[in-house]
Design a protein around this motif. Sequence first.
Motif, PDB file in Angstrom:
ATOM      1  N   TYR A 163      41.935  46.061  30.145  1.00 55.01           N
ATOM      2  CA  TYR A 163      40.570  46.175  29.618  1.00 55.01           C
ATOM      3  C   TYR A 163      40.204  44.947  28.791  1.00 55.01           C
ATOM      4  O   TYR A 163      39.114  44.377  28.931  1.00 55.01           O
ATOM      5  CB  TYR A 163      40.471  47.454  28.783  1.00 55.01           C
ATOM      6  CG  TYR A 163      39.175  47.627  28.039  1.00 55.01           C
ATOM      7  CD1 TYR A 163      38.003  47.917  28.716  1.00 55.01           C
ATOM      8  CD2 TYR A 163      39.121  47.486  26.653  1.00 55.01           C
ATOM      9  CE1 TYR A 163      36.809  48.078  28.035  1.00 55.01           C
ATOM     10  CE2 TYR A 163      37.937  47.645  25.967  1.00 55.01           C
ATOM     11  CZ  TYR A 163      36.781  47.946  26.668  1.00 55.01           C
ATOM     12  OH  TYR A 163      35.604  48.089  26.003  1.00 55.01           O
ATOM     13  N   ARG A 164      41.123  44.507  27.930  1.00 54.58           N
ATOM     14  CA  ARG A 164      40.848  43.329  27.094  1.00 54.58           C
ATOM     15  C   ARG A 164      40.813  42.048  27.922  1.00 54.58           C
ATOM     16  O   ARG A 164      40.106  41.105  27.578  1.00 54.58           O
ATOM     17  CB  ARG A 164      41.911  43.210  26.000  1.00 54.58           C
ATOM     18  CG  ARG A 164      41.714  44.228  24.888  1.00 54.58           C
ATOM     19  CD  ARG A 164      42.601  43.942  23.710  1.00 54.58           C
ATOM     20  NE  ARG A 164      44.017  44.045  24.040  1.00 54.58           N
ATOM     21  CZ  ARG A 164      44.999  43.976  23.138  1.00 54.58           C
ATOM     22  NH1 ARG A 164      44.711  43.828  21.860  1.00 54.58           N
ATOM     23  NH2 ARG A 164      46.258  44.076  23.504  1.00 54.58           N
ATOM     24  N   THR A 165      41.589  42.021  29.027  1.00 56.75           N
ATOM     25  CA  THR A 165      41.570  40.850  29.912  1.00 56.75           C
ATOM     26  C   THR A 165      40.232  40.738  30.633  1.00 56.75           C
ATOM     27  O   THR A 165      39.641  39.662  30.731  1.00 56.75           O
ATOM     28  CB  THR A 165      42.711  40.942  30.946  1.00 56.75           C
ATOM     29  OG1 THR A 165      43.958  41.074  30.268  1.00 56.75           O
ATOM     30  CG2 THR A 165      42.748  39.703  31.829  1.00 56.75           C
ATOM     31  N   LEU A 166      39.759  41.886  31.146  1.00 60.25           N
ATOM     32  CA  LEU A 166      38.505  41.884  31.892  1.00 60.25           C
ATOM     33  C   LEU A 166      37.289  41.827  30.977  1.00 60.25           C
ATOM     34  O   LEU A 166      36.228  41.322  31.360  1.00 60.25           O
ATOM     35  CB  LEU A 166      38.415  43.155  32.754  1.00 60.25           C
ATOM     36  CG  LEU A 166      39.468  43.310  33.860  1.00 60.25           C
ATOM     37  CD1 LEU A 166      39.302  44.661  34.533  1.00 60.25           C
ATOM     38  CD2 LEU A 166      39.370  42.198  34.883  1.00 60.25           C
ATOM     39  N   TYR A 167      37.445  42.353  29.763  1.00 63.75           N
ATOM     40  CA  TYR A 167      36.297  42.467  28.855  1.00 63.75           C
ATOM     41  C   TYR A 167      36.745  42.096  27.441  1.00 63.75           C
ATOM     42  O   TYR A 167      37.033  42.972  26.623  1.00 63.75           O
ATOM     43  CB  TYR A 167      35.746  43.887  28.920  1.00 63.75           C
ATOM     44  CG  TYR A 167      34.487  44.116  28.122  1.00 63.75           C
ATOM     45  CD1 TYR A 167      33.470  43.169  28.083  1.00 63.75           C
ATOM     46  CD2 TYR A 167      34.321  45.286  27.400  1.00 63.75           C
ATOM     47  CE1 TYR A 167      32.327  43.378  27.359  1.00 63.75           C
ATOM     48  CE2 TYR A 167      33.168  45.518  26.667  1.00 63.75           C
ATOM     49  CZ  TYR A 167      32.178  44.557  26.645  1.00 63.75           C
ATOM     50  OH  TYR A 167      31.026  44.761  25.930  1.00 63.75           O
ATOM     51  N   PRO A 168      36.873  40.795  27.140  1.00 63.80           N
ATOM     52  CA  PRO A 168      37.435  40.384  25.844  1.00 63.80           C
ATOM     53  C   PRO A 168      36.541  40.672  24.650  1.00 63.80           C
ATOM     54  O   PRO A 168      37.022  40.789  23.524  1.00 63.80           O
ATOM     55  CB  PRO A 168      37.628  38.860  26.019  1.00 63.80           C
ATOM     56  CG  PRO A 168      36.665  38.475  27.101  1.00 63.80           C
ATOM     57  CD  PRO A 168      36.519  39.657  27.993  1.00 63.80           C
ATOM     58  N   ASN A 169      35.227  40.774  24.876  1.00 60.55           N
ATOM     59  CA  ASN A 169      34.288  40.957  23.761  1.00 60.55           C
ATOM     60  C   ASN A 169      33.921  42.427  23.601  1.00 60.55           C
ATOM     61  O   ASN A 169      33.120  42.966  24.350  1.00 60.55           O
ATOM     62  CB  ASN A 169      33.015  40.136  24.006  1.00 60.55           C
ATOM     63  CG  ASN A 169      33.319  38.652  24.123  1.00 60.55           C
ATOM     64  OD1 ASN A 169      34.121  38.134  23.364  1.00 60.55           O
ATOM     65  ND2 ASN A 169      32.706  37.999  25.080  1.00 60.55           N
ATOM     66  N   LEU A 170      34.538  43.076  22.633  1.00 57.63           N
ATOM     67  CA  LEU A 170      34.201  44.461  22.331  1.00 57.63           C
ATOM     68  C   LEU A 170      32.865  44.515  21.575  1.00 57.63           C
ATOM     69  O   LEU A 170      32.420  43.494  21.032  1.00 57.63           O
ATOM     70  CB  LEU A 170      35.305  45.085  21.486  1.00 57.63           C
ATOM     71  CG  LEU A 170      36.596  45.421  22.256  1.00 57.63           C
ATOM     72  CD1 LEU A 170      37.737  45.627  21.280  1.00 57.63           C
ATOM     73  CD2 LEU A 170      36.412  46.643  23.110  1.00 57.63           C
ATOM     74  N   PRO A 171      32.190  45.690  21.543  1.00 56.67           N
ATOM     75  CA  PRO A 171      30.881  45.781  20.881  1.00 56.67           C
ATOM     76  C   PRO A 171      30.895  45.310  19.421  1.00 56.67           C
ATOM     77  O   PRO A 171      29.943  44.722  18.944  1.00 56.67           O
ATOM     78  CB  PRO A 171      30.543  47.266  20.967  1.00 56.67           C
ATOM     79  CG  PRO A 171      31.344  47.780  22.091  1.00 56.67           C
ATOM     80  CD  PRO A 171      32.576  46.946  22.162  1.00 56.67           C
ATOM     81  N   SER A 172      32.011  45.579  18.730  1.00 55.49           N
ATOM     82  CA  SER A 172      32.123  45.155  17.325  1.00 55.49           C
ATOM     83  C   SER A 172      33.597  45.152  16.940  1.00 55.49           C
ATOM     84  O   SER A 172      34.443  45.684  17.651  1.00 55.49           O
ATOM     85  CB  SER A 172      31.345  46.109  16.414  1.00 55.49           C
ATOM     86  OG  SER A 172      31.923  47.401  16.460  1.00 55.49           O
ATOM     87  N   SER A 173      33.888  44.534  15.814  1.00 57.39           N
ATOM     88  CA  SER A 173      35.271  44.510  15.317  1.00 57.39           C
ATOM     89  C   SER A 173      35.735  45.927  14.968  1.00 57.39           C
ATOM     90  O   SER A 173      36.908  46.278  15.145  1.00 57.39           O
ATOM     91  CB  SER A 173      35.380  43.605  14.093  1.00 57.39           C
ATOM     92  OG  SER A 173      34.499  44.047  13.060  1.00 57.39           O
ATOM     93  N   SER A 174      34.817  46.747  14.483  1.00 57.29           N
ATOM     94  CA  SER A 174      35.151  48.146  14.160  1.00 57.29           C
ATOM     95  C   SER A 174      35.557  48.909  15.414  1.00 57.29           C
ATOM     96  O   SER A 174      36.487  49.719  15.385  1.00 57.29           O
ATOM     97  CB  SER A 174      33.949  48.841  13.520  1.00 57.29           C
ATOM     98  OG  SER A 174      33.552  48.181  12.352  1.00 57.29           O
TER      99      SER A 174
END
Length: 396
Positions: free
Chosen positions: A308-319
């Motif tokens: 998931y982090r490989t395909l989508y490195p930018n999460l909605p927020s740090s929280s």
Amino acid sequence: SKILLYKFLFSFSSFFSCFILFFLSSSNFANFSFDILTFSSSLTVSCLTGSIFFSFEAESFLWKSRDQFFNDRKKITHRLECLFRKKESEKTLSDYSYDLYKNCCKMDKETVISEDFLTRHIPKVKPKGYKDLPEMRTRLVDWLIEVFHAYTFSDASFFLAIDMMDRFLSLSKEKVHVLDLHLIGITSTFITTKLEEVLIPSLNIIIRNIAFNKYSAEKIRSKECEILNTTNFFVTSVTTLDFITLIFEDFVINNMPKITKLNMIKHVNILWKCSIYMAKFLAHYDYFTHILCSIKALISIIRGFDIYRTLYPNLPSSSAGTFLEQFIIFANNAFLPKGFTKDYLEKISDAASKYLKVFFHDPNCNLNKTELSSIQKMIDEILVEEDIKTAITADI
């Protein structure tokens, strides 16, 4: 209303044609001119033709209506089933989540597959042109993933089919030839779809579209009896998917307010899909077959988070990122079976990571790429939505 109209026109045309025929038959033809007789005959033929046409139109419309009805009913049934399952899951997990987990762990230990489930079938002296059994199993699992994806069979059917095939290979007293592996996989699919699917594929569809007429109905039924007798008709074993579903549903139900606040519901669903994808990836390799399903579920969630982090490195927020990481840590602490240490979990997880690196970096490796592309598509849709939200916010 259309059917009623067609029926009325059909009845009227039939009645009118019968009336003209009766009138002509009961009268003296000598009293009528040739034009009247011609007109009456042509009118009768027209009415009879019209009645036949209207009857066919009514029948055709009825069949179309029936197909539309069944399609609509299928959609409505699916929605109601999803709603019912959601409510049922919430109620069941809120009351019995710990008992369910304990029962799943108990069944998991009872149905563990032996480590030599494949090597025991490999002959000591390999004939010329012998195909390696573990490699053939890997190819078969990958092919089954494509089949289940093409026919939209459920993930539950897939994991149950793989488990049934492996348990048969583990319990079979006779040595299984490598060429029989394809038949075993198809027959396991036939058995599990009858258990799990709402729309069950017929044996003719299995033979024609999945087996490509390679096996007869008698051969598949014979192998079905052999598999069921060997496994002692035990067809409802717990799978990796059951543990993943239990962990995620428990997580979502207990943390719904925070998930909603962080706008994370779609991201949790993608992580869920990535975990199931990773579980399918582990099912390819016989190295992981003898490991408990509860351990494989935790590994799938850990490595699913990596995908998931490989395909989508930018999460909605740090929280949101911190929240998901806390969930992974909580799952490892709360759902690790008794008698197993975190070192053991890390050892198996590292092995999965090595296989995963080979998969992502090897251009000749085609395992399970269809599933990965569907997850990538979902992530792209979320990215588009978030780009739109960012653009709107910037404009404001």
